[in-house]
Design a protein around this motif. Structure first.
Motif, PDB file in Angstrom:
ATOM      1  N   ILE A 174       6.965  -3.261   0.799  1.00 13.42           N
ATOM      2  CA  ILE A 174       6.792  -2.549  -0.458  1.00 13.42           C
ATOM      3  C   ILE A 174       8.088  -1.836  -0.827  1.00 13.42           C
ATOM      4  O   ILE A 174       8.854  -1.434   0.039  1.00 13.42           O
ATOM      5  N   TYR A 175       8.310  -1.679  -2.108  1.00  4.21           N
ATOM      6  CA  TYR A 175       9.508  -0.998  -2.603  1.00  4.21           C
ATOM      7  C   TYR A 175       9.182  -0.444  -3.988  1.00  4.21           C
ATOM      8  O   TYR A 175       8.097  -0.687  -4.537  1.00  4.21           O
ATOM      9  N   GLY A 176      10.144   0.277  -4.573  1.00  8.00           N
ATOM     10  CA  GLY A 176       9.908   0.870  -5.889  1.00  8.00           C
ATOM     11  C   GLY A 176       8.802   1.900  -5.822  1.00  8.00           C
ATOM     12  O   GLY A 176       8.844   2.849  -5.045  1.00  8.00           O
ATOM     13  N   GLU A 177       7.757   1.707  -6.638  1.00 11.56           N
ATOM     14  CA  GLU A 177       6.578   2.570  -6.634  1.00 11.56           C
ATOM     15  C   GLU A 177       5.339   1.779  -6.226  1.00 11.56           C
ATOM     16  O   GLU A 177       4.235   2.075  -6.673  1.00 11.56           O
ATOM     17  N   MET A 178       5.513   0.791  -5.374  1.00 14.87           N
ATOM     18  CA  MET A 178       4.441  -0.157  -5.089  1.00 14.87           C
ATOM     19  C   MET A 178       3.432   0.330  -4.064  1.00 14.87           C
ATOM     20  O   MET A 178       2.503  -0.405  -3.713  1.00 14.87           O
ATOM     21  N   HIS A 179       3.584   1.559  -3.565  1.00 10.54           N
ATOM     22  CA  HIS A 179       2.605   2.038  -2.589  1.00 10.54           C
ATOM     23  C   HIS A 179       1.206   2.112  -3.199  1.00 10.54           C
ATOM     24  O   HIS A 179       0.211   2.037  -2.477  1.00 10.54           O
ATOM     25  N   ARG A 180       1.120   2.258  -4.513  1.00 13.52           N
ATOM     26  CA  ARG A 180      -0.191   2.308  -5.171  1.00 13.52           C
ATOM     27  C   ARG A 180      -0.898   0.964  -5.134  1.00 13.52           C
ATOM     28  O   ARG A 180      -2.114   0.894  -5.309  1.00 13.52           O
ATOM     29  N   TYR A 181      -0.120  -0.094  -4.944  1.00 11.78           N
ATOM     30  CA  TYR A 181      -0.676  -1.440  -5.050  1.00 11.78           C
ATOM     31  C   TYR A 181      -0.734  -2.164  -3.720  1.00 11.78           C
ATOM     32  O   TYR A 181      -0.780  -3.395  -3.691  1.00 11.78           O
ATOM     33  N   ILE A 182      -0.732  -1.424  -2.626  1.00  7.74           N
ATOM     34  CA  ILE A 182      -0.799  -2.085  -1.322  1.00  7.74           C
ATOM     35  C   ILE A 182      -2.050  -2.951  -1.200  1.00  7.74           C
ATOM     36  O   ILE A 182      -1.971  -4.084  -0.696  1.00  7.74           O
ATOM     37  N   PRO A 183      -3.243  -2.501  -1.643  1.00 11.58           N
ATOM     38  CA  PRO A 183      -4.398  -3.407  -1.583  1.00 11.58           C
ATOM     39  C   PRO A 183      -4.192  -4.693  -2.373  1.00 11.58           C
ATOM     40  O   PRO A 183      -4.622  -5.767  -1.952  1.00 11.58           O
ATOM     41  N   VAL A 184      -3.517  -4.598  -3.528  1.00 13.57           N
ATOM     42  CA  VAL A 184      -3.248  -5.783  -4.347  1.00 13.57           C
ATOM     43  C   VAL A 184      -2.302  -6.727  -3.610  1.00 13.57           C
ATOM     44  O   VAL A 184      -2.544  -7.938  -3.518  1.00 13.57           O
ATOM     45  N   ILE A 185      -1.210  -6.179  -3.073  1.00 13.76           N
ATOM     46  CA  ILE A 185      -0.241  -6.992  -2.338  1.00 13.76           C
ATOM     47  C   ILE A 185      -0.888  -7.622  -1.114  1.00 13.76           C
ATOM     48  O   ILE A 185      -0.672  -8.796  -0.806  1.00 13.76           O
ATOM     49  N   ALA A 186      -1.694  -6.847  -0.401  1.00 18.00           N
ATOM     50  CA  ALA A 186      -2.357  -7.358   0.802  1.00 18.00           C
ATOM     51  C   ALA A 186      -3.324  -8.493   0.465  1.00 18.00           C
ATOM     52  O   ALA A 186      -3.379  -9.510   1.171  1.00 18.00           O
ATOM     53  N   LYS A 187      -4.066  -8.322  -0.611  1.00 20.73           N
ATOM     54  CA  LYS A 187      -5.013  -9.368  -1.013  1.00 20.73           C
ATOM     55  C   LYS A 187      -4.278 -10.660  -1.314  1.00 20.73           C
ATOM     56  O   LYS A 187      -4.691 -11.741  -0.893  1.00 20.73           O
ATOM     57  N   TRP A 188      -3.176 -10.570  -2.029  1.00 19.17           N
ATOM     58  CA  TRP A 188      -2.408 -11.757  -2.388  1.00 19.17           C
ATOM     59  C   TRP A 188      -1.660 -12.338  -1.200  1.00 19.17           C
ATOM     60  O   TRP A 188      -1.111 -13.434  -1.288  1.00 19.17           O
TER      61      TRP A 188
END
Length: 330
Positions: A174-188
């Motif tokens: 993760i980078y930028g402000e992507m900590h909010r989207y860890i579930p999204v990244i993990a799902k993908w």
């Protein structure tokens, strides 16, 4: 890899939280002792300007389960979490904020939900919040947009209190402000067993919030970036080529229309009109040029991806059989 001796890694990003750190540490330590958990507490100082790092050093000196990391400057919460993920050794990784608005008493149930094998990720849901309307209303809008784009039915993507199977945090970046989207990244990335737990949201005891309204704008842009990269990251021609082809075809059709109109006027003896007098001429020119550029961008993207994939692979392998032989690389 997970250390079999450590059940839980608690990752805490912090920025100017010297007043709350000792209380948070003592609370986490008490919960772990009451439940006989083996643990480590990773405190990641995101370039604090107060005495936060001094407190972290004191706690690490008193408790060998505390590990501290200090950035040379403020990089952001995402960078702090990524550092904690890379350093974590526990079977289950739990994240929480340092401001005492997250309750360590939630840790045992979060751990059990992951340890039972039911979930890869469990996200906290602060159903009852102690935030002003200027924060809660944008948060609700942000959550609704994220649900619509990702298809993940979570109420509170931004809750800092989350639990992860160790494989999850080791397989994502993760980078930028992507900590909010860890579930999204993990799902993908193939980790789609995502659960939710209602957690206590405590009123802030010390200091003030470190986030402004601009985080919602940056967060939304990061969401679009994640969605684009996930869908077209390995096939850029599908995106740029499709748009480019469509624009080129439309531009060509407009060009033929302009030419046909001129020939018709000449045939029927109407007053001669230059092609450039027709606004469609310039619109067709723009469409053809932009279409060709988009197609070229997709082609260059494909060349880059081919070179990248030949050197590395982002495919996550869940398991291997014992007799799997690692391929030899020349």
């Amino acid at each position: 890899m997970a250390d079999p001796k450590i059940q839980i890694s608690v990752v805490v990003p912090l920025f100017n939280e010297d007043e709350s750190l000792r209380e948070l540490h003592d609370w986490v330590k008490r919960v772990m002792a009451e439940n006989n958990f083996t643990y480590e507490l990773l405190l990641v100082d995101d370039g604090s300007t107060d005495n936060s790092w001094g407190v972290v050093e004191e706690l690490a000196g008193e408790n060998d389960r505390v590990r501290g990391f200090r950035f040379v400057r403020n990089y952001g919460k995402t960078a702090a979490l990524q550092t904690g993920f890379e350093a974590s050794r526990g079977e289950v990784v739990i994240t929480m904020d340092a401001d005492l608005q997250d309750s360590p008493d939630e840790i045992p149930e979060l751990y059990e939900m992951i340890h039972s094998g039911r979930y890869d990720i469990v996200s906290g849901w602060k159903k009852k919040r102690y935030d002003p309307l200027t924060k809660t209303i944008p948060t609700k809008l942000y959550n609704a947009v994220t649900r619509a784009i990702s298809g993940i039915k979570l109420h509170d993507f931004n809750c800092g209190l989350k639990a992860y199977r160790q494989k999850v945090v080791k397989s994502i970046t993760i980078y930028g402000e992507m900590h909010r989207y860890i579930p999204v990244i993990a799902k993908w990335n193939g980790y789609g067993r995502i659960g939710e737990k209602v957690v206590e949201h405590r009123a802030r005891k010390y200091g003030h919030t470190k986030f402004g309204l601009e985080r919602f704008l940056f967060g939304f842009l990061d969401l679009l970036s994640i969605a684009f990269v996930n869908k077209f990251g390995r096939r850029p021609m599908h995106f740029f080529g499709s748009i480019g082809t469509l624009m080129f075809v439309l531009g060509s059709f407009m060009t033929l229309w302009v030419i046909g109109e001129k020939l018709y006027n000449l045939y029927v003896g109407l007053k001669f009109r230059n092609a450039t007098d027709n606004p469609l001429f310039f619109l067709a020119l723009v469409f053809i040029i932009v279409g060709a550029q988009m197609f070229l961008a997709g082609f260059l993207g494909e060349l880059f991806i081919k070179q990248f994939v030949s050197k590395t692979s982002e495919y996550s392998i869940a398991e291997k059989t014992d007799n799997t032989i690692e391929p030899k690389h020349s």
